[in-house]
Scaffold this active site. Structure first.
Site, PDB file in Angstrom:
ATOM      1  NE  ARG A  58       8.275 -35.480  41.230  1.00 32.46           N
ATOM      2  CZ  ARG A  58       8.200 -36.682  40.622  1.00 32.46           C
ATOM      3  NH1 ARG A  58       8.718 -36.859  39.414  1.00 32.46           N
ATOM      4  NH2 ARG A  58       7.625 -37.697  41.236  1.00 32.46           N
ATOM      5  CE1 TYR A 111      21.406 -13.440  44.663  1.00 34.25           C
ATOM      6  CE2 TYR A 111      21.693 -15.798  44.465  1.00 34.25           C
ATOM      7  CZ  TYR A 111      21.062 -14.712  45.031  1.00 34.25           C
ATOM      8  OH  TYR A 111      20.093 -14.917  45.976  1.00 34.25           O
ATOM      9  CG  ASP A 183      22.266 -15.341  36.429  1.00 37.90           C
ATOM     10  OD1 ASP A 183      21.245 -14.712  36.082  1.00 37.90           O
ATOM     11  OD2 ASP A 183      22.517 -15.614  37.621  1.00 37.90           O
ATOM     12  CE  LYS A 208      16.323 -12.163  42.797  1.00 35.65           C
ATOM     13  NZ  LYS A 208      17.645 -12.673  42.482  1.00 35.65           N
TER      14      LYS A 208
HETATM   15  C1  LIG Z   1      18.452 -13.822  42.788  1.00 37.24           C
HETATM   16  C2  LIG Z   1      19.474 -14.293  41.823  1.00 37.24           C
HETATM   17  C3  LIG Z   1      19.761 -15.661  41.664  1.00 37.24           C
HETATM   18  C4  LIG Z   1      19.114 -16.731  42.511  1.00 37.24           C
HETATM   19  O1  LIG Z   1      17.760 -16.837  42.280  1.00 37.24           O
HETATM   20  P1  LIG Z   1      16.658 -17.246  43.410  1.00 37.24           P
HETATM   21  O2  LIG Z   1      15.382 -17.109  42.687  1.00 37.24           O
HETATM   22  O3  LIG Z   1      16.830 -16.306  44.554  1.00 37.24           O
HETATM   23  O4  LIG Z   1      16.976 -18.657  43.800  1.00 37.24           O
HETATM   24  C5  LIG Z   1      20.698 -16.007  40.698  1.00 37.24           C
HETATM   25  N1  LIG Z   1      21.329 -15.083  39.950  1.00 37.24           N
HETATM   26  C6  LIG Z   1      21.088 -13.765  40.089  1.00 37.24           C
HETATM   27  C7  LIG Z   1      21.821 -12.787  39.230  1.00 37.24           C
HETATM   28  C8  LIG Z   1      20.166 -13.321  41.026  1.00 37.24           C
HETATM   29  O5  LIG Z   1      19.954 -12.002  41.172  1.00 37.24           O
END
Ligand SMILES: *Cc1c(COP(=O)(O)O)cnc(C)c1O
Length: 384
Positions: A58, A111, A183, A208
Protein backbone atom coordinates in the site's frame (compact mmCIF):
# COMPACT_ATOMS: atom_id res chain seq x y z
CA UNK A 1 0.93 27.16 -33.07
CA UNK A 2 1.86 26.95 -29.39
CA UNK A 3 5.01 25.87 -27.60
CA UNK A 4 3.91 22.23 -27.63
CA UNK A 5 3.32 22.04 -31.35
CA UNK A 6 5.31 21.67 -34.50
CA UNK A 7 8.12 19.19 -33.92
CA UNK A 8 7.37 16.59 -36.57
CA UNK A 9 4.50 15.20 -34.54
CA UNK A 10 6.60 14.75 -31.42
CA UNK A 11 7.18 17.58 -28.97
CA UNK A 12 9.54 17.94 -25.99
CA UNK A 13 10.67 14.35 -26.51
CA UNK A 14 7.26 13.26 -25.22
CA UNK A 15 7.34 9.75 -26.71
CA UNK A 16 10.85 9.16 -25.36
CA UNK A 17 9.73 10.03 -21.84
CA UNK A 18 6.58 7.92 -22.21
CA UNK A 19 8.62 4.89 -23.20
CA UNK A 20 11.65 5.29 -20.92
CA UNK A 21 10.92 7.44 -17.82
CA UNK A 22 10.96 5.13 -14.77
CA UNK A 23 11.44 2.15 -17.09
CA UNK A 24 15.16 1.34 -17.28
CA UNK A 25 15.86 -2.36 -17.96
CA UNK A 26 15.59 -4.44 -14.78
CA UNK A 27 18.89 -4.27 -12.85
CA UNK A 28 18.86 -7.96 -11.93
CA UNK A 29 17.61 -9.69 -15.09
CA UNK A 30 17.85 -7.13 -17.89
CA UNK A 31 14.11 -7.51 -18.56
CA UNK A 32 13.23 -4.67 -20.95
CA UNK A 33 9.70 -4.34 -19.60
CA UNK A 34 9.12 -3.26 -16.00
CA UNK A 35 8.41 -6.45 -13.99
CA UNK A 36 4.99 -7.01 -12.49
CA UNK A 37 5.72 -7.12 -8.75
CA UNK A 38 2.75 -9.07 -7.40
CA UNK A 39 3.69 -8.90 -3.76
CA UNK A 40 2.10 -7.37 -0.70
CA UNK A 41 5.24 -7.31 1.47
CA UNK A 42 9.07 -7.30 1.31
CA UNK A 43 11.69 -9.26 3.25
CA UNK A 44 13.80 -7.17 5.63
CA UNK A 45 17.46 -7.83 6.45
CA UNK A 46 17.08 -7.31 10.17
CA UNK A 47 14.40 -5.03 11.62
CA UNK A 48 14.11 -1.94 9.42
CA UNK A 49 16.68 -3.28 6.93
CA UNK A 50 14.82 -2.57 3.70
CA UNK A 51 16.56 -3.73 0.51
CA UNK A 52 14.89 -1.45 -2.03
CA UNK A 53 13.06 1.01 0.22
CA UNK A 54 9.84 -1.04 0.11
CA UNK A 55 8.08 -2.47 3.16
CA UNK A 56 4.39 -2.94 2.24
CA UNK A 57 2.62 -2.54 -1.12
CA UNK A 58 0.00 0.00 0.00
CA UNK A 59 2.88 2.31 0.88
CA UNK A 60 4.88 1.46 -2.22
CA UNK A 61 5.34 -1.13 -4.96
CA UNK A 62 8.08 -1.07 -7.62
CA UNK A 63 5.68 -1.49 -10.56
CA UNK A 64 3.59 1.40 -9.23
CA UNK A 65 6.74 3.48 -8.67
CA UNK A 66 7.68 3.01 -12.34
CA UNK A 67 4.25 4.32 -13.38
CA UNK A 68 4.40 7.22 -10.90
CA UNK A 69 7.84 8.25 -12.18
CA UNK A 70 6.60 8.14 -15.77
CA UNK A 71 3.44 10.14 -14.91
CA UNK A 72 5.53 12.91 -13.31
CA UNK A 73 7.83 12.97 -16.37
CA UNK A 74 5.13 13.20 -19.04
CA UNK A 75 3.21 15.95 -17.18
CA UNK A 76 6.48 17.75 -16.32
CA UNK A 77 5.66 17.65 -12.60
CA UNK A 78 7.59 16.94 -9.42
CA UNK A 79 5.74 13.81 -8.21
CA UNK A 80 3.17 11.38 -9.57
CA UNK A 81 0.70 9.20 -7.65
CA UNK A 82 -1.26 6.24 -9.05
CA UNK A 83 -4.74 5.47 -7.69
CA UNK A 84 -7.35 2.73 -7.96
CA UNK A 85 -9.61 5.04 -10.02
CA UNK A 86 -9.97 8.64 -11.10
CA UNK A 87 -12.54 9.27 -8.39
CA UNK A 88 -10.24 7.75 -5.76
CA UNK A 89 -7.57 10.24 -6.87
CA UNK A 90 -10.07 13.12 -6.58
CA UNK A 91 -11.31 12.06 -3.14
CA UNK A 92 -7.78 11.67 -1.81
CA UNK A 93 -6.68 15.03 -3.19
CA UNK A 94 -9.69 16.88 -1.76
CA UNK A 95 -9.23 15.40 1.72
CA UNK A 96 -5.47 16.02 1.59
CA UNK A 97 -5.87 19.72 0.75
CA UNK A 98 -9.21 20.68 2.34
CA UNK A 99 -10.80 20.47 5.79
CA UNK A 100 -14.53 20.48 6.62
CA UNK A 101 -15.81 24.05 6.13
CA UNK A 102 -13.45 24.79 3.24
CA UNK A 103 -14.75 25.69 -0.20
CA UNK A 104 -14.00 24.60 -3.78
CA UNK A 105 -15.00 26.28 -7.06
CA UNK A 106 -16.05 23.51 -9.45
CA UNK A 107 -16.93 23.52 -13.17
CA UNK A 108 -20.49 24.17 -14.33
CA UNK A 109 -19.96 21.39 -16.89
CA UNK A 110 -18.04 18.46 -15.43
CA UNK A 111 -17.74 14.70 -15.42
CA UNK A 112 -20.93 13.51 -13.67
CA UNK A 113 -19.06 11.40 -11.11
CA UNK A 114 -16.95 14.40 -10.07
CA UNK A 115 -20.09 16.41 -9.40
CA UNK A 116 -21.63 13.50 -7.47
CA UNK A 117 -18.49 13.24 -5.31
CA UNK A 118 -18.92 16.89 -4.28
CA UNK A 119 -22.72 16.89 -4.01
CA UNK A 120 -23.39 13.51 -2.40
CA UNK A 121 -20.19 12.53 -0.58
CA UNK A 122 -17.96 15.45 0.38
CA UNK A 123 -20.75 17.91 1.13
CA UNK A 124 -21.81 15.59 4.00
CA UNK A 125 -18.20 15.76 5.21
CA UNK A 126 -18.56 19.57 5.32
CA UNK A 127 -16.89 20.60 2.05
CA UNK A 128 -18.66 23.54 0.40
CA UNK A 129 -18.66 24.03 -3.37
CA UNK A 130 -19.93 26.43 -6.02
CA UNK A 131 -20.41 25.34 -9.65
CA UNK A 132 -19.67 28.05 -12.25
CA UNK A 133 -19.12 28.17 -15.99
CA UNK A 134 -15.37 28.73 -15.91
CA UNK A 135 -15.25 30.13 -19.45
CA UNK A 136 -16.60 33.22 -17.67
CA UNK A 137 -13.57 34.45 -15.71
CA UNK A 138 -15.63 37.03 -13.79
CA UNK A 139 -17.89 34.22 -12.60
CA UNK A 140 -14.82 32.31 -11.33
CA UNK A 141 -13.59 35.44 -9.51
CA UNK A 142 -17.07 36.02 -8.07
CA UNK A 143 -17.33 32.47 -6.74
CA UNK A 144 -14.15 32.71 -4.63
CA UNK A 145 -14.77 32.88 -0.85
CA UNK A 146 -12.52 33.36 2.19
CA UNK A 147 -12.18 29.62 2.62
CA UNK A 148 -11.74 28.70 -1.06
CA UNK A 149 -8.81 26.28 -1.13
CA UNK A 150 -9.15 24.89 -4.65
CA UNK A 151 -10.35 25.98 -8.05
CA UNK A 152 -11.18 22.70 -9.80
CA UNK A 153 -11.11 22.86 -13.55
CA UNK A 154 -11.84 20.42 -16.37
CA UNK A 155 -10.82 21.36 -19.91
CA UNK A 156 -11.99 20.31 -22.44
CA UNK A 157 -15.16 19.70 -20.44
CA UNK A 158 -17.24 16.55 -20.49
CA UNK A 159 -19.54 16.24 -22.41
CA UNK A 160 -19.77 19.71 -24.04
CA UNK A 161 -16.05 20.16 -24.87
CA UNK A 162 -15.99 23.64 -23.35
CA UNK A 163 -12.54 25.24 -23.09
CA UNK A 164 -11.28 26.98 -19.95
CA UNK A 165 -8.24 29.27 -20.07
CA UNK A 166 -5.91 27.44 -17.67
CA UNK A 167 -3.41 30.32 -17.31
CA UNK A 168 -6.12 32.88 -16.58
CA UNK A 169 -7.89 30.66 -14.01
CA UNK A 170 -4.54 29.88 -12.37
CA UNK A 171 -3.94 33.61 -11.84
CA UNK A 172 -7.38 34.03 -10.25
CA UNK A 173 -6.84 31.03 -7.95
CA UNK A 174 -3.35 32.13 -6.91
CA UNK A 175 -4.49 35.70 -6.20
CA UNK A 176 -6.91 34.15 -3.68
CA UNK A 177 -4.25 31.83 -2.17
CA UNK A 178 -6.07 28.83 -3.64
CA UNK A 179 -4.54 26.14 -5.85
CA UNK A 180 -5.65 25.20 -9.35
CA UNK A 181 -6.40 21.54 -10.04
CA UNK A 182 -6.93 20.53 -13.68
CA UNK A 183 -8.66 17.30 -14.71
CA UNK A 184 -6.57 16.58 -17.83
CA UNK A 185 -8.36 13.32 -18.71
CA UNK A 186 -9.82 14.46 -22.05
CA UNK A 187 -6.68 16.08 -23.46
CA UNK A 188 -3.98 13.80 -22.00
CA UNK A 189 -0.47 15.17 -21.41
CA UNK A 190 0.33 14.65 -25.09
CA UNK A 191 -2.08 17.44 -26.04
CA UNK A 192 -2.02 19.72 -22.98
CA UNK A 193 0.36 20.38 -20.03
CA UNK A 194 -1.59 22.20 -17.31
CA UNK A 195 1.40 22.47 -14.93
CA UNK A 196 3.35 24.45 -17.54
CA UNK A 197 0.33 26.78 -17.87
CA UNK A 198 0.13 27.54 -14.13
CA UNK A 199 -1.85 24.65 -12.59
CA UNK A 200 -0.66 23.17 -9.28
CA UNK A 201 -2.04 19.63 -9.57
CA UNK A 202 -3.09 17.58 -12.60
CA UNK A 203 -5.63 14.80 -12.19
CA UNK A 204 -6.37 11.92 -14.59
CA UNK A 205 -8.78 9.11 -14.95
CA UNK A 206 -6.12 6.77 -16.35
CA UNK A 207 -9.02 4.50 -17.26
CA UNK A 208 -9.30 6.68 -20.38
CA UNK A 209 -6.48 7.80 -22.74
CA UNK A 210 -3.51 6.91 -20.49
CA UNK A 211 -4.57 3.25 -20.28
CA UNK A 212 -6.09 3.55 -23.73
CA UNK A 213 -7.34 -0.02 -24.22
CA UNK A 214 -10.51 -0.15 -22.07
CA UNK A 215 -8.96 -2.86 -19.89
CA UNK A 216 -8.18 -1.05 -16.63
CA UNK A 217 -9.71 1.42 -14.16
CA UNK A 218 -7.19 3.82 -12.61
CA UNK A 219 -6.47 7.37 -11.56
CA UNK A 220 -3.50 9.68 -11.19
CA UNK A 221 -2.37 12.91 -9.55
CA UNK A 222 0.74 14.85 -10.56
CA UNK A 223 1.95 17.82 -8.49
CA UNK A 224 3.89 20.84 -9.63
CA UNK A 225 6.15 20.81 -6.54
CA UNK A 226 7.32 18.68 -3.62
CA UNK A 227 5.46 20.80 -1.05
CA UNK A 228 2.05 19.86 -2.49
CA UNK A 229 3.21 16.26 -2.91
CA UNK A 230 3.66 15.84 0.86
CA UNK A 231 0.01 15.85 2.02
CA UNK A 232 -0.96 13.80 -1.04
CA UNK A 233 1.72 11.18 -0.32
CA UNK A 234 0.49 10.94 3.27
CA UNK A 235 -3.18 10.54 2.29
CA UNK A 236 -2.35 8.16 -0.58
CA UNK A 237 -0.98 5.75 2.01
CA UNK A 238 -3.30 6.67 4.90
CA UNK A 239 -6.51 6.37 2.84
CA UNK A 240 -5.19 3.46 0.78
CA UNK A 241 -6.96 3.91 -2.58
CA UNK A 242 -3.75 2.98 -4.40
CA UNK A 243 -3.34 1.39 -7.85
CA UNK A 244 -2.56 -2.33 -7.68
CA UNK A 245 0.58 -3.68 -9.41
CA UNK A 246 -1.19 -5.19 -12.42
CA UNK A 247 -3.31 -2.09 -12.96
CA UNK A 248 -0.13 0.01 -12.74
CA UNK A 249 1.55 -2.27 -15.28
CA UNK A 250 -1.38 -1.94 -17.71
CA UNK A 251 -1.46 1.86 -17.48
CA UNK A 252 2.32 2.04 -17.95
CA UNK A 253 2.03 -0.17 -21.03
CA UNK A 254 -0.73 2.07 -22.36
CA UNK A 255 1.30 5.27 -21.88
CA UNK A 256 4.07 3.96 -24.16
CA UNK A 257 1.79 4.44 -27.20
CA UNK A 258 -0.13 7.50 -25.96
CA UNK A 259 1.45 9.88 -28.49
CA UNK A 260 0.81 7.76 -31.57
CA UNK A 261 -2.69 6.86 -30.39
CA UNK A 262 -3.61 10.49 -29.69
CA UNK A 263 -2.48 11.60 -33.14
CA UNK A 264 -4.76 9.01 -34.74
CA UNK A 265 -7.64 9.86 -32.36
CA UNK A 266 -7.24 13.50 -33.46
CA UNK A 267 -7.06 12.64 -37.19
CA UNK A 268 -10.27 10.62 -36.97
CA UNK A 269 -12.11 13.07 -34.69
CA UNK A 270 -11.32 15.98 -37.02
CA UNK A 271 -12.88 14.07 -39.92
CA UNK A 272 -15.92 13.06 -37.86
CA UNK A 273 -16.47 16.65 -36.66
CA UNK A 274 -16.23 17.96 -40.25
CA UNK A 275 -18.76 15.38 -41.50
CA UNK A 276 -21.20 16.14 -38.66
CA UNK A 277 -20.94 19.90 -39.26
CA UNK A 278 -22.16 19.34 -42.82
CA UNK A 279 -24.99 16.97 -41.86
CA UNK A 280 -28.52 18.36 -41.98
CA UNK A 281 -29.86 16.23 -39.10
CA UNK A 282 -27.19 17.70 -36.79
CA UNK A 283 -28.00 21.03 -35.12
CA UNK A 284 -24.72 21.61 -33.30
CA UNK A 285 -21.25 20.05 -33.12
CA UNK A 286 -18.92 20.39 -30.13
CA UNK A 287 -15.25 20.00 -31.05
CA UNK A 288 -12.77 22.64 -29.86
CA UNK A 289 -10.69 22.97 -33.05
CA UNK A 290 -11.96 26.48 -33.73
CA UNK A 291 -11.56 27.81 -30.16
CA UNK A 292 -8.83 30.48 -29.76
CA UNK A 293 -7.99 29.45 -26.18
CA UNK A 294 -7.72 25.80 -27.22
CA UNK A 295 -5.29 26.83 -29.98
CA UNK A 296 -3.20 28.60 -27.33
CA UNK A 297 -3.03 25.78 -24.77
CA UNK A 298 -3.52 22.52 -26.71
CA UNK A 299 -1.28 20.76 -29.23
CA UNK A 300 -4.31 19.26 -31.05
CA UNK A 301 -7.97 18.84 -29.98
CA UNK A 302 -8.46 15.23 -28.95
CA UNK A 303 -10.74 12.31 -29.77
CA UNK A 304 -14.00 13.44 -28.15
CA UNK A 305 -16.81 14.88 -30.29
CA UNK A 306 -20.33 15.68 -29.09
CA UNK A 307 -23.29 16.77 -31.19
CA UNK A 308 -26.98 17.61 -30.94
CA UNK A 309 -29.72 16.43 -33.25
CA UNK A 310 -32.70 18.28 -34.63
CA UNK A 311 -35.95 16.87 -33.30
CA UNK A 312 -35.01 16.20 -29.68
CA UNK A 313 -34.13 13.30 -27.44
CA UNK A 314 -35.90 10.58 -29.43
CA UNK A 315 -33.61 11.23 -32.40
CA UNK A 316 -30.49 11.16 -30.21
CA UNK A 317 -31.55 7.81 -28.71
CA UNK A 318 -32.32 6.51 -32.20
CA UNK A 319 -28.82 7.31 -33.52
CA UNK A 320 -27.23 5.74 -30.41
CA UNK A 321 -29.10 2.53 -31.23
CA UNK A 322 -28.13 2.40 -34.92
CA UNK A 323 -24.34 2.49 -35.03
CA UNK A 324 -22.56 -0.81 -35.72
CA UNK A 325 -18.89 0.07 -35.34
CA UNK A 326 -19.33 2.68 -32.60
CA UNK A 327 -20.24 0.56 -29.56
CA UNK A 328 -22.96 1.90 -27.26
CA UNK A 329 -21.12 2.15 -23.94
CA UNK A 330 -19.96 4.50 -21.20
CA UNK A 331 -16.32 5.50 -20.78
CA UNK A 332 -13.96 6.87 -23.42
CA UNK A 333 -10.37 7.09 -24.55
CA UNK A 334 -9.86 3.50 -25.73
CA UNK A 335 -8.72 2.39 -29.18
CA UNK A 336 -12.29 1.36 -30.05
CA UNK A 337 -14.96 3.95 -30.92
CA UNK A 338 -17.85 4.41 -28.49
CA UNK A 339 -21.16 6.27 -28.66
CA UNK A 340 -23.36 7.26 -25.74
CA UNK A 341 -26.31 9.37 -24.62
CA UNK A 342 -24.94 11.53 -21.76
CA UNK A 343 -28.32 12.57 -20.30
CA UNK A 344 -29.32 8.95 -19.68
CA UNK A 345 -25.89 7.35 -19.25
CA UNK A 346 -22.70 9.09 -18.01
CA UNK A 347 -24.48 12.21 -16.81
CA UNK A 348 -27.67 10.67 -15.38
CA UNK A 349 -26.36 11.56 -11.90
CA UNK A 350 -26.51 15.30 -12.70
CA UNK A 351 -30.16 15.30 -13.86
CA UNK A 352 -32.00 18.12 -12.09
CA UNK A 353 -28.72 19.82 -11.06
CA UNK A 354 -27.14 22.90 -12.65
CA UNK A 355 -24.95 20.49 -14.62
CA UNK A 356 -27.85 18.77 -16.42
CA UNK A 357 -27.08 18.09 -20.09
CA UNK A 358 -29.48 18.35 -23.08
CA UNK A 359 -31.48 15.25 -24.05
CA UNK A 360 -30.71 15.67 -27.75
CA UNK A 361 -26.96 15.36 -27.10
CA UNK A 362 -24.83 12.41 -28.32
CA UNK A 363 -21.20 11.93 -27.27
CA UNK A 364 -18.60 10.07 -29.32
CA UNK A 365 -15.26 8.72 -28.21
CA UNK A 366 -13.64 8.47 -31.63
CA UNK A 367 -11.25 5.53 -31.70
CA UNK A 368 -8.31 4.69 -33.91
CA UNK A 369 -10.02 2.39 -36.41
CA UNK A 370 -9.85 3.19 -40.15
CA UNK A 371 -11.30 6.70 -40.46
CA UNK A 372 -13.42 5.96 -43.54
CA UNK A 373 -15.13 3.07 -41.71
CA UNK A 374 -16.05 5.38 -38.82
CA UNK A 375 -17.51 8.00 -41.18
CA UNK A 376 -19.51 5.36 -43.04
CA UNK A 377 -20.93 3.97 -39.79
CA UNK A 378 -22.06 7.41 -38.58
CA UNK A 379 -23.53 8.24 -41.97
CA UNK A 380 -25.62 5.07 -42.01
CA UNK A 381 -26.72 5.65 -38.39
CA UNK A 382 -27.79 9.22 -39.21
CA UNK A 383 -29.55 7.99 -42.37
CA UNK A 384 -27.93 10.42 -44.78
C1 LIG B 1 -13.92 8.94 -16.12
C2 LIG B 1 -13.61 10.30 -15.64
C3 LIG B 1 -13.37 10.57 -14.28
C4 LIG B 1 -13.50 9.51 -13.21
O1 LIG B 1 -12.54 8.52 -13.34
P1 LIG B 1 -12.78 6.95 -12.95
O2 LIG B 1 -11.51 6.32 -13.37
O3 LIG B 1 -13.98 6.49 -13.69
O4 LIG B 1 -12.99 6.93 -11.47
C5 LIG B 1 -13.03 11.87 -13.93
N1 LIG B 1 -12.95 12.86 -14.85
C6 LIG B 1 -13.19 12.64 -16.15
C7 LIG B 1 -13.09 13.77 -17.12
C8 LIG B 1 -13.53 11.37 -16.60
O5 LIG B 1 -13.79 11.17 -17.90
Amino acid sequence: MNELAGHDGAHDGFETLAIHAGQAPDAETGAVVVPLHLTSTYAQDGVGGLRGGYEYSRSGNPTRTALETCLAAIEHGARGFAFASGLAAEDTLLRAICSPGDHVVIPGDAYGGTYRLFAQVLERWGLQYTAVQQQDLDAVRGAIRDRTKIVWCETPTNPLLGIVDIGAVASIAHAADAILVVDNTFASPYLQRPLALGADVVMHSSTKYLGGHSDVVGGALITRDELLAEPIAFHHNAMGAVAGPFDSWLVLRGIKTLGVRMDRHCDNAERVAAMLRRHDRVSEVYYPDTHPVAAKQMHRYGGMVSFRLHGGEANALDVCGRTRLFTLAESLGGVESLIEHPARMTHASVAGSPLEVPGDLVRLSVGIETGADLLADLEQALGS
